[in-house]
Design a protein around this motif. Structure first.
Motif, PDB file in Angstrom:
ATOM      1  N   ALA A 283       0.830  -1.204   0.000  1.00  7.48           N
ATOM      2  CA  ALA A 283       0.000   0.000   0.000  1.00  7.48           C
ATOM      3  C   ALA A 283       0.867   1.259   0.000  1.00  7.48           C
ATOM      4  CB  ALA A 283      -0.934   0.003   1.208  1.00  7.48           C
ATOM      5  N   VAL A 284       1.958   1.229   0.788  1.00  3.79           N
ATOM      6  CA  VAL A 284       2.840   2.407   0.829  1.00  3.79           C
ATOM      7  C   VAL A 284       3.539   2.580  -0.520  1.00  3.79           C
ATOM      8  CG1 VAL A 284       4.719   3.545   2.048  1.00  3.79           C
ATOM      9  CG2 VAL A 284       3.172   2.059   3.297  1.00  3.79           C
ATOM     10  N   ALA A 285       3.932   1.459  -1.139  1.00  2.00           N
ATOM     11  CA  ALA A 285       4.537   1.539  -2.470  1.00  2.00           C
ATOM     12  C   ALA A 285       3.544   2.174  -3.448  1.00  2.00           C
ATOM     13  CB  ALA A 285       4.946   0.147  -2.961  1.00  2.00           C
ATOM     14  N   PHE A 286       2.267   1.815  -3.287  1.00  2.00           N
ATOM     15  CA  PHE A 286       1.230   2.362  -4.158  1.00  2.00           C
ATOM     16  C   PHE A 286       1.061   3.862  -3.921  1.00  2.00           C
ATOM     17  CE2 PHE A 286      -3.191   3.447  -5.090  1.00  2.00           C
ATOM     18  CZ  PHE A 286      -3.278   3.046  -6.411  1.00  2.00           C
ATOM     19  N   VAL A 287       1.134   4.277  -2.640  1.00  2.00           N
ATOM     20  CA  VAL A 287       1.045   5.701  -2.316  1.00  2.00           C
ATOM     21  C   VAL A 287       2.189   6.463  -3.002  1.00  2.00           C
ATOM     22  CG1 VAL A 287       1.283   7.410  -0.451  1.00  2.00           C
ATOM     23  CG2 VAL A 287      -0.190   5.419  -0.139  1.00  2.00           C
ATOM     24  N   THR A 288       3.404   5.884  -2.978  1.00  2.00           N
ATOM     25  CA  THR A 288       4.547   6.517  -3.644  1.00  2.00           C
ATOM     26  C   THR A 288       4.281   6.651  -5.145  1.00  2.00           C
ATOM     27  OG1 THR A 288       6.028   5.412  -2.074  1.00  2.00           O
ATOM     28  CG2 THR A 288       7.042   6.421  -4.015  1.00  2.00           C
ATOM     29  N   ALA A 289       3.850   5.542  -5.761  1.00  2.00           N
ATOM     30  CA  ALA A 289       3.608   5.551  -7.206  1.00  2.00           C
ATOM     31  C   ALA A 289       2.511   6.558  -7.552  1.00  2.00           C
ATOM     32  CB  ALA A 289       3.216   4.148  -7.679  1.00  2.00           C
ATOM     33  N   ASN A 290       1.499   6.610  -6.695  1.00  2.00           N
ATOM     34  CA  ASN A 290       0.384   7.510  -6.934  1.00  2.00           C
ATOM     35  C   ASN A 290       0.808   8.973  -6.776  1.00  2.00           C
ATOM     36  OD1 ASN A 290      -2.341   7.454  -7.699  1.00  2.00           O
ATOM     37  ND2 ASN A 290      -2.957   8.106  -5.640  1.00  2.00           N
TER      38      ASN A 290
ATOM     39  N   VAL B  69      12.185  -0.741 -21.220  1.00  2.00           N
ATOM     40  CA  VAL B  69      11.058  -1.172 -22.036  1.00  2.00           C
ATOM     41  C   VAL B  69       9.742  -0.976 -21.273  1.00  2.00           C
ATOM     42  CG1 VAL B  69      10.051  -3.083 -23.329  1.00  2.00           C
ATOM     43  CG2 VAL B  69      12.545  -2.919 -23.087  1.00  2.00           C
ATOM     44  N   GLN B  70       9.010   0.043 -21.645  1.00  2.00           N
ATOM     45  CA  GLN B  70       7.694   0.301 -21.068  1.00  2.00           C
ATOM     46  C   GLN B  70       6.650   0.240 -22.166  1.00  2.00           C
ATOM     47  OE1 GLN B  70       6.617   0.137 -18.275  1.00  2.00           O
ATOM     48  NE2 GLN B  70       7.346   1.611 -16.749  1.00  2.00           N
ATOM     49  N   PRO B  71       5.375  -0.160 -21.907  1.00  2.00           N
ATOM     50  CA  PRO B  71       4.821  -0.453 -20.563  1.00  2.00           C
ATOM     51  C   PRO B  71       5.075  -1.871 -20.078  1.00  2.00           C
ATOM     52  CG  PRO B  71       3.113  -0.708 -22.176  1.00  2.00           C
ATOM     53  CD  PRO B  71       4.355  -0.299 -22.939  1.00  2.00           C
ATOM     54  N   TRP B  72       5.924  -2.641 -20.776  1.00  2.00           N
ATOM     55  CA  TRP B  72       6.092  -4.053 -20.401  1.00  2.00           C
ATOM     56  C   TRP B  72       6.696  -4.242 -19.031  1.00  2.00           C
ATOM     57  CZ3 TRP B  72       2.963  -6.911 -22.823  1.00  2.00           C
ATOM     58  CH2 TRP B  72       2.577  -6.554 -24.137  1.00  2.00           C
ATOM     59  N   ARG B  73       7.559  -3.304 -18.596  1.00  2.00           N
ATOM     60  CA  ARG B  73       8.120  -3.434 -17.240  1.00  2.00           C
ATOM     61  C   ARG B  73       6.995  -3.397 -16.215  1.00  2.00           C
ATOM     62  NH1 ARG B  73      10.647   1.637 -15.338  1.00  2.00           N
ATOM     63  NH2 ARG B  73       9.124   1.722 -13.654  1.00  2.00           N
ATOM     64  N   THR B  74       6.062  -2.470 -16.405  1.00  2.00           N
ATOM     65  CA  THR B  74       4.934  -2.356 -15.480  1.00  2.00           C
ATOM     66  C   THR B  74       4.046  -3.596 -15.543  1.00  2.00           C
ATOM     67  OG1 THR B  74       4.995   0.049 -15.605  1.00  2.00           O
ATOM     68  CG2 THR B  74       2.926  -0.939 -14.872  1.00  2.00           C
ATOM     69  N   VAL B  75       3.845  -4.122 -16.765  1.00  2.00           N
ATOM     70  CA  VAL B  75       3.055  -5.346 -16.914  1.00  2.00           C
ATOM     71  C   VAL B  75       3.723  -6.497 -16.142  1.00  2.00           C
ATOM     72  CG1 VAL B  75       2.301  -7.122 -18.560  1.00  2.00           C
ATOM     73  CG2 VAL B  75       2.046  -4.683 -19.132  1.00  2.00           C
ATOM     74  N   ALA B  76       5.040  -6.663 -16.339  1.00  2.00           N
ATOM     75  CA  ALA B  76       5.762  -7.738 -15.648  1.00  2.00           C
ATOM     76  C   ALA B  76       5.656  -7.569 -14.131  1.00  2.00           C
ATOM     77  CB  ALA B  76       7.228  -7.745 -16.077  1.00  2.00           C
ATOM     78  N   PHE B  77       5.758  -6.317 -13.667  1.00  2.00           N
ATOM     79  CA  PHE B  77       5.642  -6.059 -12.230  1.00  2.00           C
ATOM     80  C   PHE B  77       4.295  -6.546 -11.707  1.00  2.00           C
ATOM     81  CE2 PHE B  77       4.314  -3.401  -8.642  1.00  2.00           C
ATOM     82  CZ  PHE B  77       5.357  -3.630  -7.771  1.00  2.00           C
ATOM     83  N   PHE B  78       3.225  -6.207 -12.420  1.00  2.00           N
ATOM     84  CA  PHE B  78       1.902  -6.566 -11.920  1.00  2.00           C
ATOM     85  C   PHE B  78       1.606  -8.067 -12.039  1.00  2.00           C
ATOM     86  CE2 PHE B  78       1.088  -1.973 -11.947  1.00  2.00           C
ATOM     87  CZ  PHE B  78       0.596  -1.864 -10.658  1.00  2.00           C
ATOM     88  N   VAL B  79       2.202  -8.731 -13.039  1.00  2.00           N
ATOM     89  CA  VAL B  79       2.049 -10.187 -13.112  1.00  2.00           C
ATOM     90  C   VAL B  79       2.679 -10.829 -11.861  1.00  2.00           C
ATOM     91  CG1 VAL B  79       2.734 -12.278 -14.362  1.00  2.00           C
ATOM     92  CG2 VAL B  79       1.868 -10.298 -15.618  1.00  2.00           C
ATOM     93  N   GLY B  80       3.862 -10.341 -11.485  1.00  2.00           N
ATOM     94  CA  GLY B  80       4.504 -10.841 -10.266  1.00  2.00           C
ATOM     95  C   GLY B  80       3.648 -10.579  -9.035  1.00  2.00           C
ATOM     96  N   GLN B  81       3.104  -9.375  -8.947  1.00  2.00           N
ATOM     97  CA  GLN B  81       2.260  -9.028  -7.799  1.00  2.00           C
ATOM     98  C   GLN B  81       1.012  -9.899  -7.747  1.00  2.00           C
ATOM     99  OE1 GLN B  81       4.746  -7.383  -6.243  1.00  2.00           O
ATOM    100  NE2 GLN B  81       3.088  -6.270  -5.257  1.00  2.00           N
ATOM    101  N   LEU B  82       0.503 -10.230  -8.953  1.00  2.00           N
ATOM    102  CA  LEU B  82      -0.695 -11.076  -9.039  1.00  2.00           C
ATOM    103  C   LEU B  82      -0.390 -12.479  -8.495  1.00  2.00           C
ATOM    104  CD1 LEU B  82      -3.352 -10.025 -10.273  1.00  2.00           C
ATOM    105  CD2 LEU B  82      -2.931 -11.516 -12.221  1.00  2.00           C
ATOM    106  N   ALA B  83       0.776 -13.025  -8.875  1.00  2.00           N
ATOM    107  CA  ALA B  83       1.165 -14.344  -8.358  1.00  2.00           C
ATOM    108  C   ALA B  83       1.275 -14.286  -6.835  1.00  2.00           C
ATOM    109  CB  ALA B  83       2.496 -14.780  -8.970  1.00  2.00           C
ATOM    110  N   GLN B  84       1.861 -13.197  -6.327  1.00  2.00           N
ATOM    111  CA  GLN B  84       2.006 -13.054  -4.875  1.00  2.00           C
ATOM    112  C   GLN B  84       0.641 -12.916  -4.208  1.00  2.00           C
ATOM    113  OE1 GLN B  84       5.355 -10.847  -2.946  1.00  2.00           O
ATOM    114  NE2 GLN B  84       3.752  -9.492  -2.244  1.00  2.00           N
TER     115      GLN B  84
END
Lengths: 145, 145, 145
Positions: A25-32, C118-133
């Motif tokens: 959540a804090v990471a999200f606050v930073t990004a936001n 490489v964007q937006p793929w870096r952000t996509v990869a980040f969120f895929v990882g977060q989704l697995a978590q």
């Protein structure tokens, strides 16, 4: 006895998940904050966040959330391992609820106080969390010595 | 067999606790350097540390302790998980004392050398720690493959 | 049943070791970028890396690798603990191979995309990882509630 039936496994999982969600959540606050300030750290980030590129974030408005997040990163992973070790010693569920719960509440307040610039309460919350962790370390050493 | 009777559980707990305490000590050195230099990062911190506010810590004298701490944060949590995994494979107590002990001594020397600007020994201490961790990774892979 | 015979212990160890090696590789990229740029952070570092001293790394070319590494440090240790907790609940080997494998691939791609802007793929990869978590966290809560 399956490991997941260790008495403190339930509070460990619940507060462990909550702590990781709180960090996120804090990471999200930073990004936001970066998004709102229209500041991106990498030139290519304008593809996901339309804004101007700031090579040096130190100057940006996102610094407060970033510091709160860094403080989490410095403290929470090591806590999670210590809490798991205490659970593996077979400590009681009550000990788990108290130690892990106090730590979680203290860290959550620490973040709230950091984001809202509330001192000296942020420092108080930090030390309450450290005290809970110190208690866990004492319990661990008692269990193995 | 209870988990806490795994052969390497005792060295794991002892060196795990010592590593977390060492990390905390470096954080304390950073905070103390800020206090002595009368530099605070957040305006509200003057309530707990009378001093002037420096938005950009890069300019402050605390940078060395902070870097030593960051190096700990980058390395120690992952090590703790690997060490716990090796313990869970049922490795011998001797393996635990040696691998975890070498890592702890190497990281402690790394910090001492960092704070006192001793090179190339800081780099040597870093790689000795990495070597111990590499040994643990090899043991882990042998255990599961 | 020995802990190391938990169904998901093998994928946990394999992807855990790979993730730590990947983190170390990014740290090495940072160090190597500093070496090539002949920039060192501490005056005494000229003993291991002949170059000029730059007090403020923000100005240096190494910033990109450093940010990719910091993102690992912020995310991977907490993931390792959650993955271990899921393994301890006795989840299936298949669940381990899928959740841990997806996370590892996503984080590796995140690093590759970060280092190559490489964007937006870096952000996509980040969120895929977060989704697995997130999936792991849901499994954990289901297991204990």
């Amino acid at each position: 006895m399956p490991i997941s039936e260790l008495p403190a496994f339930q509070p460990l999982v619940i507060f462990g998940v909550l702590l990781v969600l709180k960090m996120g959540a804090v990471a999200f606050v930073t990004a936001n904050a970066r998004r709102k300030a229209k500041v991106v750290l990498n030139p290519e980030d304008t593809k996901v966040n339309p804004g101007s590129h700031a090579e040096n974030e130190e100057a940006a408005v996102t610094l407060r959330a970033k510091r709160a997040h860094l403080n989490d990163v410095e403290n929470i992973p090591a806590f999670l391992v210590l809490a798991l070790l205490m659970t593996l010693t077979g400590c009681s569920a009550t000990a788990g609820w108290i130690y892990f719960g106090v730590y979680f509440v203290a860290r959550t307040l620490h973040t709230v106080f950091y984001l809202n610039a509330v001192q000296p309460w942020r420092t108080v919350a930090f030390f309450v969390g450290q005290l809970a962790q110190l208690g866990i370390m004492v319990q661990l050493l008692i269990a193995v010595l």
